[in-house]
Motif scaffolding. Structure first.
Motif, mmCIF file in Angstrom:
data_model
loop_
_atom_site.group_PDB
_atom_site.id
_atom_site.type_symbol
_atom_site.label_atom_id
_atom_site.label_comp_id
_atom_site.label_asym_id
_atom_site.label_seq_id
_atom_site.Cartn_x
_atom_site.Cartn_y
_atom_site.Cartn_z
ATOM 1 N N GLY A 217 0.816 -1.205 0.000
ATOM 2 C CA GLY A 217 0.000 0.000 0.000
ATOM 3 C C GLY A 217 0.852 1.257 0.000
ATOM 4 O O GLY A 217 1.961 1.288 -0.545
ATOM 5 N N GLY A 218 0.367 2.323 0.639
ATOM 6 C CA GLY A 218 1.126 3.561 0.750
ATOM 7 C C GLY A 218 1.550 4.114 -0.594
ATOM 8 O O GLY A 218 0.777 4.127 -1.556
ATOM 9 N N ASP A 219 2.820 4.534 -0.676
ATOM 10 C CA ASP A 219 3.286 5.170 -1.906
ATOM 11 C C ASP A 219 3.541 4.174 -3.031
ATOM 12 O O ASP A 219 3.888 4.583 -4.148
ATOM 13 C CB ASP A 219 4.537 6.016 -1.637
ATOM 14 N N TYR A 220 3.373 2.872 -2.772
ATOM 15 C CA TYR A 220 3.450 1.904 -3.868
ATOM 16 C C TYR A 220 2.283 2.081 -4.837
ATOM 17 O O TYR A 220 2.422 1.855 -6.041
ATOM 18 C CB TYR A 220 3.433 0.475 -3.321
ATOM 19 N N ILE A 221 1.137 2.464 -4.338
ATOM 20 C CA ILE A 221 -0.072 2.453 -5.156
ATOM 21 C C ILE A 221 0.008 3.411 -6.347
ATOM 22 O O ILE A 221 -0.272 3.009 -7.479
ATOM 23 C CB ILE A 221 -1.316 2.706 -4.284
ATOM 24 N N PRO A 222 0.396 4.683 -6.169
ATOM 25 C CA PRO A 222 0.510 5.534 -7.353
ATOM 26 C C PRO A 222 1.585 5.076 -8.324
ATOM 27 O O PRO A 222 1.484 5.313 -9.533
ATOM 28 C CB PRO A 222 0.824 6.923 -6.771
ATOM 29 N N LEU A 234 -5.511 -4.137 -9.919
ATOM 30 C CA LEU A 234 -4.673 -3.902 -8.748
ATOM 31 C C LEU A 234 -5.464 -4.342 -7.526
ATOM 32 O O LEU A 234 -6.522 -3.792 -7.228
ATOM 33 C CB LEU A 234 -4.295 -2.424 -8.633
ATOM 34 N N VAL A 235 -4.951 -5.363 -6.820
ATOM 35 C CA VAL A 235 -5.638 -5.915 -5.658
ATOM 36 C C VAL A 235 -4.804 -5.599 -4.422
ATOM 37 O O VAL A 235 -3.669 -6.060 -4.292
ATOM 38 C CB VAL A 235 -5.841 -7.437 -5.788
ATOM 39 N N VAL A 236 -5.366 -4.813 -3.517
ATOM 40 C CA VAL A 236 -4.660 -4.374 -2.315
ATOM 41 C C VAL A 236 -5.189 -5.156 -1.118
ATOM 42 O O VAL A 236 -6.388 -5.140 -0.842
ATOM 43 C CB VAL A 236 -4.852 -2.870 -2.079
ATOM 44 N N ILE A 237 -4.293 -5.856 -0.412
ATOM 45 C CA ILE A 237 -4.728 -6.655 0.742
ATOM 46 C C ILE A 237 -3.936 -6.325 2.002
ATOM 47 O O ILE A 237 -4.101 -6.992 3.023
ATOM 48 C CB ILE A 237 -4.636 -8.169 0.447
ATOM 49 N N GLY A 238 -3.081 -5.312 1.938
ATOM 50 C CA GLY A 238 -2.311 -4.927 3.111
ATOM 51 C C GLY A 238 -1.783 -3.521 2.948
ATOM 52 O O GLY A 238 -1.785 -2.964 1.839
ATOM 53 N N PHE A 239 -1.325 -2.937 4.041
ATOM 54 C CA PHE A 239 -0.808 -1.564 3.977
ATOM 55 C C PHE A 239 0.362 -1.396 4.935
ATOM 56 O O PHE A 239 0.387 -0.489 5.761
ATOM 57 C CB PHE A 239 -1.918 -0.544 4.252
ATOM 58 N N GLY A 242 1.656 1.982 4.614
ATOM 59 C CA GLY A 242 0.738 3.097 4.836
ATOM 60 C C GLY A 242 -0.632 2.793 4.268
ATOM 61 O O GLY A 242 -0.773 2.036 3.306
ATOM 62 N N ASP A 243 -1.664 3.397 4.877
ATOM 63 C CA ASP A 243 -3.038 3.092 4.468
ATOM 64 C C ASP A 243 -3.690 4.208 3.658
ATOM 65 O O ASP A 243 -4.906 4.203 3.447
ATOM 66 C CB ASP A 243 -3.904 2.759 5.688
ATOM 67 N N THR A 244 -2.911 5.166 3.179
ATOM 68 C CA THR A 244 -3.447 6.209 2.306
ATOM 69 C C THR A 244 -2.524 6.399 1.110
ATOM 70 O O THR A 244 -1.318 6.121 1.174
ATOM 71 C CB THR A 244 -3.594 7.554 3.041
#
Length: 325
Positions: A217-222, A234-239, A242-244
């Protein structure tokens, strides 16, 4: 029974071996005499006070067990006393006796010992529902799994490769990357020394991957949205990171991307039972043939649960950590 309880939220030392009254199987449940229990990140979060059990669940940590059926609750017809089973539970796994809903139990795969079987339910249920159900990964597609050396990652790599997908992964050392590649990843990327964005772009000739399973999660997502192919998921199952996150949705719309995620623990017995049925149908043949196998890094006796949690938090392991009775 003997069990490991969280005496108060805090560091691993708050895990205490205690005695409690034996639990009793209710309607639709089985009582399992536990031989081993898997250790998972949610256990660590619960110990820290960050992941409370859902209503009605045991306050004891532990989301997966393997052992022998001790007794049956009213209405249970699919199991018999003495059956060797592994089970997904919402809590209570760190104990010598554990109650599990009957639909969430599966027979120990033929030829497998109980300690190995204890490493199956949480990760295999999670990977199945997120990679192949929600993520719709198909043979011939390309997947990127972050945390490739984790219990989730080692399971996802094996299952995806066994089902004909091209697999890429990230991990935090060259040794862990080699382990991922031995399990079936075509290329594992050391995120400490390489930029996974650049490497994925090279390996896919700019196309991107069809699926990303993200436990960071976190800055990986962008950064990931640039690595997903047209109609990708994109399947997110943990953070853990970071969670935003901030996302430019022009890329999402332009490439018709799907961003999704899920949690397993709060789902109903019916939902988990459906996942169990799918895992038994699709995954059990791979486990029984030896094409796929839980990768156990280390085992600890129940009394050393604190040491098991310290190892989990160090992230030095490759694969699963298991407590044994």
């Amino acid at each position: 029974m003997h069990c490991v309880e969280i005496s108060t939220p805090g560091p691993p030392e708050v895990l205490k071996l205690v005695e409690r009254p034996d639990p009793v199987a209710g309607r639709g449940e089985v009582l399992i005499r536990v031989a081993a229990a898997g250790v998972n990140r949610p256990d660590v979060m619960q110990r820290r006070g960050l992941y409370p059990p859902p209503p009605g669940a045991s306050d004891l940590p532990g989301l997966e067990v393997a052992g022998v059926v001790e007794s049956l609750g009213e209405g249970v017809t699919d199991w018999r006393i003495g059956d060797r089973v592994c089970a997904l539970v919402s809590g209570g796994g760190y104990a010598t006796l554990c109650v599990a809903p009957a639909p969430q139990c599966l027979p120990v795969p033929a030829g497998m010992d109980l300690v190995t079987a204890a490493a199956i339910p949480e990760t295999f249920f999670t990977v199945w529902t997120n990679v192949f159900d929600r993520g719709r990964l198909r043979s011939g597609e390309t997947a990127l799994f972050h945390g490739g050396s984790s219990g989730i990652g080692t399971t996802a790599i094996q299952l995806a490769a066994a089902r004909g997908a091209r697999v890429l992964a990230t991990a935090g050392s060259d040794e862990k990357c080699r382990a991922c590649e031995q399990l079936g990843a075509e290329r594992a990327i050391n995120y400490r020394t390489e930029d996974f964005v650049d490497v994925v772009k090279q390996l896919t000739k700019g196309r991107g991957v069809d699926l990303i399973l993200d436990i960071v999660g976190g800055d990986y997502i962008p950064r990931e949205r640039c690595q997903v192919a047209l109609e990708g998921r994109l399947v997110v199952i943990g953070f853990m990171g970071g969670d935003t996150a901030t996302i430019d949705f022009r890329r999402v719309l332009g490439r018709r991307l799907t961003i999704t995620g899920s949690t397993l623990r709060p789902r109903s017995v019916e939902e988990k039972g459906q996942i169990a049925a799918e895992v038994r149908r699709e995954v059990w043949p791979l486990l029984e043939s030896g094409k796929v196998k839980p990768l156990i890094y280390r085992t600890f006796p129940f009394g050393d649960a604190a040491a098991a949690h310290r190892l989990m938090e160090s992230s030095e392991h490759v694969g699963k950590i298991v407590l044994t009775v």
